[in-house]
Design a protein around this motif. Sequence first.
Motif, PDB file in Angstrom:
ATOM      1  N   GLY A 186      30.624  18.932  17.567  1.00  0.00           N
ATOM      2  CA  GLY A 186      31.937  19.444  18.445  1.00  0.00           C
ATOM      3  C   GLY A 186      32.272  19.570  19.169  1.00  0.00           C
ATOM      4  N   GLY A 187      30.965  20.241  20.119  1.00  0.00           N
ATOM      5  CA  GLY A 187      30.768  20.687  21.683  1.00  0.00           C
ATOM      6  C   GLY A 187      29.107  21.655  21.077  1.00  0.00           C
ATOM      7  N   ALA A 188      28.562  22.301  22.523  1.00  0.00           N
ATOM      8  CA  ALA A 188      27.652  22.435  23.163  1.00  0.00           C
ATOM      9  C   ALA A 188      26.963  23.454  24.025  1.00  0.00           C
ATOM     10  CB  ALA A 188      26.558  21.309  22.646  1.00  0.00           C
ATOM     11  N   THR A 189      26.363  24.413  24.007  1.00  0.00           N
ATOM     12  CA  THR A 189      26.097  25.306  24.980  1.00  0.00           C
ATOM     13  C   THR A 189      24.317  25.283  25.470  1.00  0.00           C
ATOM     14  OG1 THR A 189      27.770  26.868  25.300  1.00  0.00           O
ATOM     15  CG2 THR A 189      25.497  26.782  26.235  1.00  0.00           C
ATOM     16  N   LYS A 190      24.330  23.835  26.595  1.00  0.00           N
ATOM     17  CA  LYS A 190      22.610  23.721  26.310  1.00  0.00           C
ATOM     18  C   LYS A 190      21.852  23.809  28.260  1.00  0.00           C
ATOM     19  CE  LYS A 190      22.042  20.090  22.928  1.00  0.00           C
ATOM     20  NZ  LYS A 190      21.119  20.851  22.442  1.00  0.00           N
ATOM     21  N   HIS A 191      21.015  24.704  28.145  1.00  0.00           N
ATOM     22  CA  HIS A 191      20.222  24.728  29.044  1.00  0.00           C
ATOM     23  C   HIS A 191      18.934  22.986  29.744  1.00  0.00           C
ATOM     24  CE1 HIS A 191      20.702  29.286  28.433  1.00  0.00           C
ATOM     25  NE2 HIS A 191      20.221  29.623  30.208  1.00  0.00           N
ATOM     26  N   LEU A 192      19.224  22.917  31.117  1.00  0.00           N
ATOM     27  CA  LEU A 192      19.023  21.485  31.132  1.00  0.00           C
ATOM     28  C   LEU A 192      18.600  21.902  32.630  1.00  0.00           C
ATOM     29  CD1 LEU A 192      22.166  19.271  30.190  1.00  0.00           C
ATOM     30  CD2 LEU A 192      19.457  19.551  28.797  1.00  0.00           C
ATOM     31  N   ARG A 193      17.574  20.937  32.470  1.00  0.00           N
ATOM     32  CA  ARG A 193      17.023  20.221  33.661  1.00  0.00           C
ATOM     33  C   ARG A 193      17.753  18.477  34.416  1.00  0.00           C
ATOM     34  NH1 ARG A 193      11.693  18.628  34.427  1.00  0.00           N
ATOM     35  NH2 ARG A 193      11.482  18.427  32.122  1.00  0.00           N
ATOM     36  N   LEU A 194      18.130  18.138  35.579  1.00  0.00           N
ATOM     37  CA  LEU A 194      18.424  17.106  36.080  1.00  0.00           C
ATOM     38  C   LEU A 194      18.093  16.800  36.992  1.00  0.00           C
ATOM     39  CD1 LEU A 194      22.801  18.015  35.905  1.00  0.00           C
ATOM     40  CD2 LEU A 194      21.021  17.292  34.138  1.00  0.00           C
TER      41      LEU A 194
END
Length: 563
Positions: A164-172
């Motif tokens: 139902g959701g998330a908090t993530k560190h991403l590289r774009l």
Amino acid sequence: MLGYPVQCWLDEPDFWQTHVHPDDRGWVMEYCLNASRDKRKYSFEYRMIAADGRTVWLQDIVTVETDEQGPAILRGIMVDITERKQAEAALRESEARFRSLFEEVPIAYQSLDMEGRYLDVNKGLCTLLGYAPDELLGQPFSNFWPPDMRECFPAGLDSFKRNGGATKHLRLRKKDGKEVVVILEGRVQRDSRGNFLRTHCILTDITEQKLIEEDLRRSEIFISSVLENLPNMIFVKDAKDLRFMRLNKAGEELLGYRHHELFGKNDYDFFPKEEADFFTAKDREVLRSGCLLDIPEEPIQTKGNGLRFLHTKKIPICSADGTPQYLLGISEDITDRKQAEEALRKSEEQLRKVLEEREQLSQDLHDNIIQTIYAIGMSLEECRYLFQEDHQEADKKLEHAVACLNRVISDVRIYIVWDKHEEISGQQFCAKLAELAVTMESAQGIHFSLDLAVEAAQRLTPQGAFHILHIVQEAMSNSLRHSKSRSGLVSLQMEGGRVRLEIRDDGVGFNLEEAAGLGHGLQNMTARALKLGAHLQIVSKPGSGVQILVELPLEDPHASASS
């Protein structure tokens, strides 16, 4: 609903038409004529002006009744939809405000469908990635991930939808090829039955923060490396309880404790109470004064190195408002230096005693032995005359002179410092050379520097030590009497399996050919070198000082040496 009497509607044929809102009247009349002509039922919405001047929204549902000639009667039902229209207007206004906010807010927003494709993006996201909206909409979100991360996208999306959701560190990956680091915070929107509709995600650009963190991490690694490799002990304590927060490698080796063993503990956990009291008192003094404290010498009982002596400097580390937060200490182990200074002090004391003894020897030689020999000489001179006049008296005086000479010989033997039968160690050998150098300097001010390897001195046999000492003594004596030099050098080293002796001065020098056969000094040195099987070389010319080199082969310790 409109507030007009019914009679008005009945008596005035154009009443309805004239009370339609002026902005709607034209299209309403045209619409009604067309619908009536087509003989069809119709429904439409428009505005009328009420009796009190209000604008009222109406839904008009009209049925057309016809006869042989065509439309005859229009029957209609009017429904007041003003509130609904107002609600719709408010909703449109709200949506417009939201859309404006959605587009202009400096936050990147995106919405994805079930497959992870873009449904909606705002200006902030376009600015972040460098794309126009039409370049993003319909594209898989994974297309903007770095290639090495794309294989993780399906599992990540499934987890996002499932949780139902998330908090993530991403590289774009941006349009220009550069990468940005973001924090993605999102949730899943579902319908009333719990079915997935779309995602709503906010992306926060933390690239600069990450760069700062990386710079800080590299800086911390550098500082930590410097602290860990400093040869002195570095420690940090918290200002409140004086508990250890950090100890470098040199501190671990000195104290015998690992960093994790000291962390969070204080001096009383490791050191005797008297030492801990001293350390704590000095720490508190530093924190109170806010100034550097230099402690030239403090004893410390270590775990594996016994009692050591430290030279310690302590300084408070304060916050922006000047409140001490930590105490930094830098300690140098001065135990070896202290021991060396103590050994030097003892050596200087021994040298002082030697010089005093030599001064006493000089006085004794002058006051006792020389005067005795002078008296013996006077007595012998008198005997020359007594032999002609009184033989018995002459014999008595001769016996007395012989006894006096025997006593002088005994006294001289007592005063001799270096007996050729005396066996001395390498350190004693070096000490005797030091005594000789001091004697020369005290006699005529010639300063001989010494460069003596104890290992080389220890390899000398008693015979070798005896002759080397006398070669040095003779060379120094010659410098004293003839060279007019102010300084010289005596060096004893190991070179290529041989002991190498060098004596040189900065005096007037001499011509070797002219000096050949004169005096006994050079001959005696050469003879002593030959007895040792050593090679002696003398280098000098007028105005260039003198250099004497002796190379002594090391003797087999099992071979017997002849003196």
